[in-house]
Scaffold this motif. Structure first.
Motif, mmCIF file in Angstrom:
data_model
loop_
_atom_site.group_PDB
_atom_site.id
_atom_site.type_symbol
_atom_site.label_atom_id
_atom_site.label_comp_id
_atom_site.label_asym_id
_atom_site.label_seq_id
_atom_site.Cartn_x
_atom_site.Cartn_y
_atom_site.Cartn_z
ATOM 1 N N THR A 265 24.771 102.432 68.943
ATOM 2 C CA THR A 265 24.177 101.363 69.731
ATOM 3 C C THR A 265 22.771 101.725 70.164
ATOM 4 N N SER B 165 28.965 107.427 71.845
ATOM 5 C CA SER B 165 28.713 105.985 71.762
ATOM 6 C C SER B 165 27.249 105.602 71.790
ATOM 7 N N LEU C 204 25.596 104.964 74.376
ATOM 8 C CA LEU C 204 25.393 103.983 75.436
ATOM 9 C C LEU C 204 24.252 104.426 76.336
ATOM 10 N N TYR D 96 24.950 95.569 72.993
ATOM 11 C CA TYR D 96 26.137 95.434 73.847
ATOM 12 C C TYR D 96 25.753 94.804 75.168
ATOM 13 N N PHE E 219 31.355 98.001 79.038
ATOM 14 C CA PHE E 219 30.359 97.896 77.984
ATOM 15 C C PHE E 219 31.017 97.170 76.820
#
Length: 358
Positions: A5, A86, A88, A111, A136
């Motif tokens: 991501t 991830s 994130l 996201y 998320f």
């Protein structure tokens, strides 16, 4: 395509403050093990439960995989490990640990980041306190992080353990919707809990021997209902842009469903307003009963004072010991005056009883 991501924020929708938040509540619960739950659906349609973050990494990197990860009371090391897996946004993950004082929704490139508050019925002797969960939601993953046990998450965990392949096949946004749907149902249940409490207080406030403690109970419920209303209003405002289809990471098919959730929260907010008005009525009933009891006591005391007034006057006159007063030299003078005082008192008492003043 693997689940990597981008952490670039696109737009943010902060929502009104829901409650005063204590950052200490975000600390891991001492003496209790941290909880990790993850379910993955692979490209071939099979699904399995992921045992740990170490196993999550290889599964996350596979093409066509859909993952739901839930962390309860995670440690900083687990948050950092999740960030490496991830990709994130680090600031958003840090916010999960610090504790954002208000719900919010923020869109990143790949996201959606949400901070929400769930409701639960307080146990006896405790006050209402919303429980916070961060989420998320991407096209192939959903990550939820919270620091207190949540019945909604536990219910979703149980469902995924049984039919995880079916649930994850609909997409992470549907899983997020199901979680929010159960959270809204909890708001309805908590509101019904308070409605039963208010009904009990209404009946108790009409009793003749209502206790003064009812005022403290009314004040506490007023405060808790205000907190519940703030939380429900913030959640309604958070859901509103999702229902309007403002975010690409939420399927358009879910717009009508989120609209229904928003309408349920509107009903909850209206019901809370009605309950607060009814609590004002309970307080008014208590003060009315208190004034009635006080008036009754004062009426009785005034009646007896009126009976004693002429008796006291007679006793005062004959207590001056002047020889000129008639009957002072009579051997039965004392008893005659005493009988006259008793007759006056009895006459006034019977008269007041007849008038129902005593």
């Amino acid at each position: 395509m693997s689940l990597k991501t981008c952490a670039k924020p696109i737009k943010s929708h902060p929502v009104g403050r829901s409650c005063d938040f204590d950052a200490s509540s975000c600390q891991a619960r001492r003496g209790q093990p941290d909880m990790f739950t993850a379910f993955a659906r692979f490209a071939d349609g099979t699904a399995e439960q992921i045992a740990s973050l170490d196993v999550l990494g290889p599964a996350w990197a596979q093409d066509g995989v859909t993952v739901w990860v839930d962390l309860e009371a995670p440690t900083p090391e687990e948050i950092e490990q999740l960030r490496r897996i991830s990709a994130l946004d680090g600031a958003a993950l840090d916010a999960c640990g610090r504790g954002d004082p208000r719900p919010r929704i923020e869109e990143f490139e790949h996201y959606l980041f949400l901070v929400m508050y769930g409701a639960f019925a307080p146990r006896e002797g405790t006050e209402f306190q919303p429980r916070r969960v961060a989420a998320f939601c991407g096209s192939r993953f959903l990550v939820t992080i919270h620091h207190e046990p949540l019945r909604t998450i536990a219910a979703m965990r149980e469902r995924c353990s049984k039919i995880g392949h079916q649930i994850l096949a609909r997409g992470p946004d549907f899983v997020l919707y199901d979680i929010i749907d159960m959270m809204v149902d909890r708001y309805v249940e908590v509101t019904e809990h308070y409605e039963r409490l208010v009904e009990h207080l209404e009946e108790e406030s009409l009793d003749d021997d209502v206790d003064a403690g009812i005022v403290q109970m009314v004040s506490r419920l007023h405060r808790e209902l205000l907190e519940l209303r703030r939380a429900a209003t913030s959640k309604r405002d958070l859901i509103a842009p999702v229902a309007k289809g403002e975010f690409d990471h939420i399927s358009e098919n879910l717009g009508q469903r989120f609209t229904r959730l928003r309408d349920h929260l509107v009903n909850v907010i209206d019901t809370i307003g009605t309950l607060r008005d009814r609590l004002d009525g309970v307080r008014d009933n208590y003060h009315s009963a208190l004034a009635t009891r006080t008036s009754e006591v004062m009426r009785v005391l005034t009646g007896y004072a009126a009976i004693l007034l002429p008796i006291s006057a007679i006793a005062g006159v004959y207590g001056m010991n002047l020889r000129s007063w008639p009957g002072t030299e009579h051997p039965l003078g004392f008893w005659i005056v005493l009988a006259f005082m008793a007759a006056v008192g009895a006459t006034m008492f019977l008269y007041f009883r007849w008038k129902r003043w005593l």
